[in-house]
Design a protein around this motif. Structure first.
Motif, PDB file in Angstrom:
ATOM      1  N   PRO A  70      18.063  46.261  24.398  1.00 25.20           N
ATOM      2  CA  PRO A  70      17.216  45.627  25.413  1.00 25.20           C
ATOM      3  C   PRO A  70      17.328  44.110  25.348  1.00 25.20           C
ATOM      4  O   PRO A  70      17.360  43.519  24.260  1.00 25.20           O
ATOM      5  CB  PRO A  70      15.808  46.101  25.034  1.00 25.20           C
ATOM      6  N   LEU A  71      17.381  43.474  26.516  1.00 23.28           N
ATOM      7  CA  LEU A  71      17.566  42.027  26.577  1.00 23.28           C
ATOM      8  C   LEU A  71      16.315  41.291  26.116  1.00 23.28           C
ATOM      9  O   LEU A  71      15.197  41.612  26.526  1.00 23.28           O
ATOM     10  CB  LEU A  71      17.913  41.610  28.008  1.00 23.28           C
ATOM     11  N   VAL A  72      16.513  40.291  25.251  1.00 22.85           N
ATOM     12  CA  VAL A  72      15.395  39.536  24.695  1.00 22.85           C
ATOM     13  C   VAL A  72      15.678  38.041  24.781  1.00 22.85           C
ATOM     14  O   VAL A  72      16.816  37.613  24.979  1.00 22.85           O
ATOM     15  CB  VAL A  72      15.108  39.936  23.228  1.00 22.85           C
ATOM     16  N   ALA A  73      14.628  37.245  24.617  1.00 21.74           N
ATOM     17  CA  ALA A  73      14.743  35.790  24.640  1.00 21.74           C
ATOM     18  C   ALA A  73      13.681  35.194  23.721  1.00 21.74           C
ATOM     19  O   ALA A  73      12.655  35.820  23.439  1.00 21.74           O
ATOM     20  CB  ALA A  73      14.575  35.247  26.061  1.00 21.74           C
ATOM     21  N   VAL A  74      13.950  33.990  23.261  1.00 16.53           N
ATOM     22  CA  VAL A  74      12.986  33.187  22.510  1.00 16.53           C
ATOM     23  C   VAL A  74      12.847  31.872  23.256  1.00 16.53           C
ATOM     24  O   VAL A  74      13.837  31.346  23.793  1.00 16.53           O
ATOM     25  CB  VAL A  74      13.472  32.954  21.061  1.00 16.53           C
TER      26      VAL A  74
END
Length: 265
Positions: free
Chosen positions: A113-117
């Motif tokens: 699953p695509l994630v970001a910070v």
């Protein structure tokens, strides 16, 4: 200095077996997984990571985005942020504290699953008075997928001390081809050493050569050298310490650099 910086450029375009459009990006992601893994195993290495734009010296690209399921907007109305592609271990290596949520891990692979910070400034400007964890972010392209925000990190300066710290969104390097348009082949490798960082230059070059004999290491320098070079650029003549350059919001590994004072003739 405790943060030697090795800049890897001109990674050769991988051959795309079977005409798979995602093939080159997978090969590039695997190259950096192998590289960081082998460098981490070297004696004297505390931690290692890679980043597209080196803090302080690089970065000034701002992209239009959407957040939290927003409908499509024209560029003039859309919010914006600076993108960064990083590998697991990057925040720890650079001493950039995670304030909420988590950093990237080896589980954040291409098919995960695509994630970001995001950084503090992004929270203040894009999610004022809200907790961004669990929020979503995407490029303005209608075909771009949504990524879920899983962490917040402290601000880090880019493009010198004169620039304001922009809202910044970090994407796992392995997922960047999906969430951030492309997977960069040219990255900066950052290594935190247990001892003398210069002693790692030779072994790291050997690791790179073993993985890809045609991949040059264009420059090997310490983070101190990056800071000194940035300070030496026109417009920075009045800087007397690098607190203003790095930003008071940083500590950890970058705190070692904040102790560097500038002497002018």
């Amino acid at each position: 200095a405790s943060l030697p910086v090795l800049v890897l450029t001109n990674f050769p375009e991988p051959r795309n077996e079977g005409n798979d459009p995602s093939g080159p990006q997978r090969i590039i992601a695997q190259f950096y997984r192998d590289l960081t893994g082998r460098v981490q195993a070297l004696p004297g290495v505390s931690s290692v990571g890679a980043v597209g734009d080196l803090p302080i010296a690089d970065g000034n690209s701002i992209w239009s985005i959407l957040i939290d399921g927003s409908p499509q907007l024209p560029v003039s109305q859309a919010p914006s942020a600076m993108p960064q592609q990083v590998t697991p271990g990057y925040f720890r290596t650079m001493g950039i504290p995670v304030l909420r949520g988590r950093e990237f891990t080896a589980e954040d692979r291409e098919d995960a699953p695509l994630v970001a910070v995001v950084n503090e400034t992004a929270v203040k400007k894009l999610w004022p008075n809200k907790n961004p964890i669990g929020g979503t972010i995407k490029m303005l392209d209608p075909k771009a997928p949504w990524a879920t925000v899983v962490g917040v990190v402290k601000d880090v300066r880019s493009a010198g001390y004169q620039e304001e710290i922009p809202p910044t969104m970090y994407f796992p390097h392995a997922q960047a081809g999906r969430s951030a348009y492309y997977t960069p082949a040219a990255m900066n490798l950052v290594i935190k050493a247990d001892g003398d960082p210069s002693a790692l230059a030779g072994p790291v070059r050997q690791v790179v050569h073993q993985l890809s004999a045609s991949t040059p290491v264009s420059q090997v320098q310490t983070m101190d050298a990056v800071v000194r070079y940035t300070i030496s650029q026109p417009g920075n003549e009045q800087v007397r310490s690098v607190n203003a350059l790095i930003g008071e919001t940083n500590d950890g590994g970058l705190n070692d650099i904040r102790g560097l004072h500038v002497t002018t003739d």
